[in-house]
Write a protein that holds these residues in place. Sequence first.
Motif, PDB file in Angstrom:
ATOM      1  N   SER A  60     -44.482 -11.978 -31.491  1.00  0.00           N
ATOM      2  CA  SER A  60     -44.763 -13.450 -32.045  1.00  0.00           C
ATOM      3  C   SER A  60     -45.418 -14.220 -30.993  1.00  0.00           C
ATOM      4  O   SER A  60     -46.353 -15.231 -31.360  1.00  0.00           O
ATOM      5  CB  SER A  60     -43.430 -14.056 -32.214  1.00  0.00           C
ATOM      6  OG  SER A  60     -42.595 -13.677 -33.295  1.00  0.00           O
ATOM      7  N   TYR A 104     -39.536  -4.441 -35.218  1.00  0.00           N
ATOM      8  CA  TYR A 104     -38.859  -4.675 -33.784  1.00  0.00           C
ATOM      9  C   TYR A 104     -40.040  -4.886 -32.879  1.00  0.00           C
ATOM     10  O   TYR A 104     -39.808  -5.769 -31.863  1.00  0.00           O
ATOM     11  CB  TYR A 104     -37.913  -3.565 -33.202  1.00  0.00           C
ATOM     12  CG  TYR A 104     -36.448  -3.598 -33.853  1.00  0.00           C
ATOM     13  CD1 TYR A 104     -35.952  -4.749 -33.589  1.00  0.00           C
ATOM     14  CD2 TYR A 104     -36.274  -2.478 -34.617  1.00  0.00           C
ATOM     15  CE1 TYR A 104     -34.440  -4.665 -34.019  1.00  0.00           C
ATOM     16  CE2 TYR A 104     -34.736  -2.434 -35.144  1.00  0.00           C
ATOM     17  CZ  TYR A 104     -34.031  -3.598 -34.764  1.00  0.00           C
ATOM     18  OH  TYR A 104     -32.748  -3.617 -35.470  1.00  0.00           O
ATOM     19  N   ALA A 128     -40.688 -10.723 -39.348  1.00  0.00           N
ATOM     20  CA  ALA A 128     -40.100  -9.593 -39.091  1.00  0.00           C
ATOM     21  C   ALA A 128     -38.765  -9.680 -38.627  1.00  0.00           C
ATOM     22  O   ALA A 128     -37.768  -9.014 -38.986  1.00  0.00           O
ATOM     23  CB  ALA A 128     -40.951  -8.878 -38.189  1.00  0.00           C
ATOM     24  N   LEU A 129     -38.570 -10.885 -37.783  1.00  0.00           N
ATOM     25  CA  LEU A 129     -36.944 -11.242 -37.550  1.00  0.00           C
ATOM     26  C   LEU A 129     -36.290 -11.841 -38.641  1.00  0.00           C
ATOM     27  O   LEU A 129     -34.957 -11.218 -38.922  1.00  0.00           O
ATOM     28  CB  LEU A 129     -37.012 -12.509 -36.623  1.00  0.00           C
ATOM     29  CG  LEU A 129     -35.853 -13.065 -36.235  1.00  0.00           C
ATOM     30  CD1 LEU A 129     -35.287 -12.178 -35.328  1.00  0.00           C
ATOM     31  CD2 LEU A 129     -35.996 -14.370 -35.398  1.00  0.00           C
ATOM     32  N   ILE A 164     -36.761 -20.040 -33.764  1.00  0.00           N
ATOM     33  CA  ILE A 164     -35.943 -19.020 -34.209  1.00  0.00           C
ATOM     34  C   ILE A 164     -34.902 -19.434 -35.013  1.00  0.00           C
ATOM     35  O   ILE A 164     -34.767 -18.730 -36.370  1.00  0.00           O
ATOM     36  CB  ILE A 164     -35.138 -18.264 -33.029  1.00  0.00           C
ATOM     37  CG1 ILE A 164     -36.399 -17.779 -32.084  1.00  0.00           C
ATOM     38  CG2 ILE A 164     -34.219 -17.436 -33.259  1.00  0.00           C
ATOM     39  CD1 ILE A 164     -35.803 -17.344 -30.749  1.00  0.00           C
ATOM     40  N   VAL A 183     -41.600  -8.850 -33.394  1.00  0.00           N
ATOM     41  CA  VAL A 183     -40.668  -9.972 -32.958  1.00  0.00           C
ATOM     42  C   VAL A 183     -41.264 -10.249 -31.905  1.00  0.00           C
ATOM     43  O   VAL A 183     -41.529 -11.617 -31.864  1.00  0.00           O
ATOM     44  CB  VAL A 183     -39.405  -9.356 -33.110  1.00  0.00           C
ATOM     45  CG1 VAL A 183     -38.477 -10.800 -32.594  1.00  0.00           C
ATOM     46  CG2 VAL A 183     -38.698  -9.319 -34.473  1.00  0.00           C
ATOM     47  N   GLY A 224     -44.335 -12.141 -36.774  1.00  0.00           N
ATOM     48  CA  GLY A 224     -43.186 -11.804 -35.865  1.00  0.00           C
ATOM     49  C   GLY A 224     -41.959 -12.612 -36.376  1.00  0.00           C
ATOM     50  O   GLY A 224     -41.062 -12.023 -36.324  1.00  0.00           O
ATOM     51  N   LEU A 225     -42.062 -13.925 -36.766  1.00  0.00           N
ATOM     52  CA  LEU A 225     -40.795 -14.571 -37.115  1.00  0.00           C
ATOM     53  C   LEU A 225     -40.456 -14.169 -38.684  1.00  0.00           C
ATOM     54  O   LEU A 225     -39.273 -13.889 -38.965  1.00  0.00           O
ATOM     55  CB  LEU A 225     -41.134 -15.893 -37.128  1.00  0.00           C
ATOM     56  CG  LEU A 225     -41.108 -16.629 -35.984  1.00  0.00           C
ATOM     57  CD1 LEU A 225     -41.407 -18.268 -35.831  1.00  0.00           C
ATOM     58  CD2 LEU A 225     -40.063 -16.275 -34.895  1.00  0.00           C
TER      59      LEU A 225
END
Length: 454
Positions: free
Chosen positions: A359, A353, A201-202, A423, A356, A198-199
């Motif tokens: 996560s 999307y 992907a961010l 983040i 994210v 997830g991070l």
Amino acid sequence: MDTLILSRIQFAANISFHILFPTITIALGWVLLFFKLAYNRTGNVAWMQVYFTWVKVFALTFALGVVTGITMTFQFGTNWPGFMETVGNIAGPLLGYEVLTAFFLEAVFLGIMLFGFRRVSNAVHTLATLIVAAGTVLSAFWILVLNSWMQTPAGFEMRDGVAFATDWWAIIFNPSFGWRLAHMLIASGLTVAFLIAGLSALRYLSGDRSESLHKALKTGIVMGAILIPIQILVGDQHGLNTLEHQPQKVAAMEANWETRANVPLVLFAIPDEEARTNHYEITIPNGASLILRHSADGVVPGLNDFEGEHPPVFPVFWAFRIMVGTGVLMLVVSWYGAWRLWRGRALPKPLLYVMVPMSVAGWVATEAGWYTTEIGRQPWLVTGVLKTADAVGPVPGSHVALTLAIYLILYVVLFVVYVGVLIYLALKAAREGDPEPRPALSGRAVDQPMEAGE
């Protein structure tokens, strides 16, 4: 202000917050070891860049886990003195073993992981990573020994209302321990897999196209795709073990009121304990019998056999479904992502999307599973030995309410800060990409990366 209810809420809030952090560190230590071994094998500096990004996450998470664990332990004495008075001869040594064999390993060698890459040999740095990873599993081992023993106690005898150990082997390897440990370790792996994916992907959506980003993203997706079917199989066996030793918990999970054959699987319902029935049911015929007995006409225990001795149905029923639903979503997302990678195709933006917010999917599933396990044990604190109501201390309800309010405020602040730091680290890595290699110290290879502390 009922002291019992407030004390239960306080301990639940504390452990709900605390469990977020060990759930990450248990598996992240092994992922860091994988990154390090990949660097040792290939010499590719990108593996160390991703290692140094995630070792910072590990260190921050470990620190918060220690702090929240200490406050939780204090509550055994302040809020639940009856617990230690009754089973302290067993719980005390198990908690002590966790500190002696696991915590010190992690605390000591984490410093080498963070700051020692350019100060010790590569072999020593790799060994430190291995020791920390092993320490996280040892920590989980001892904590789950205690928790499993509280669910399915064995190897003890009661003397004047106090539990004394008679067989430590039976205490440690109690009937539910093996499946509970496996289930938790895999849950940790899934939590870390989706956190990394997830991070990452961010980072990708923020414009990062570095090699280290691609390695982290692929690691998270593939790890999740491999672990989720294994977790489904382990969860099935864990459920059968629970059915054998805690049938009232399974009855609450399924909201099944009557012991009978051909029990349907309830997908949706509003359990009504007062009327002893479910409202607005959506079911699959024979589904519960198939899952729990592996036979359509299998007999499944009902809650009416345990009236007055079964857990609250509504929270157990819905916590279990949140856990399973989150697991199904994990399966779909990770398998689709792995299929795209296997075909050599780029991951579509809609998938990124989705990844994210996922996560935290591992956290959601873990919390839901933990509520299923712990609420499902009620009204017992130690099954068949000590009821929750008999362990609470004589603390005024107003005092518990005050400390509960302080805890909740502090935990909300810490959680917001923790997520903000995650983040920040992801976006910082996205801005920097893979930095250029710099000359080495003391004859190290020219492509040696910077260390975590620099």
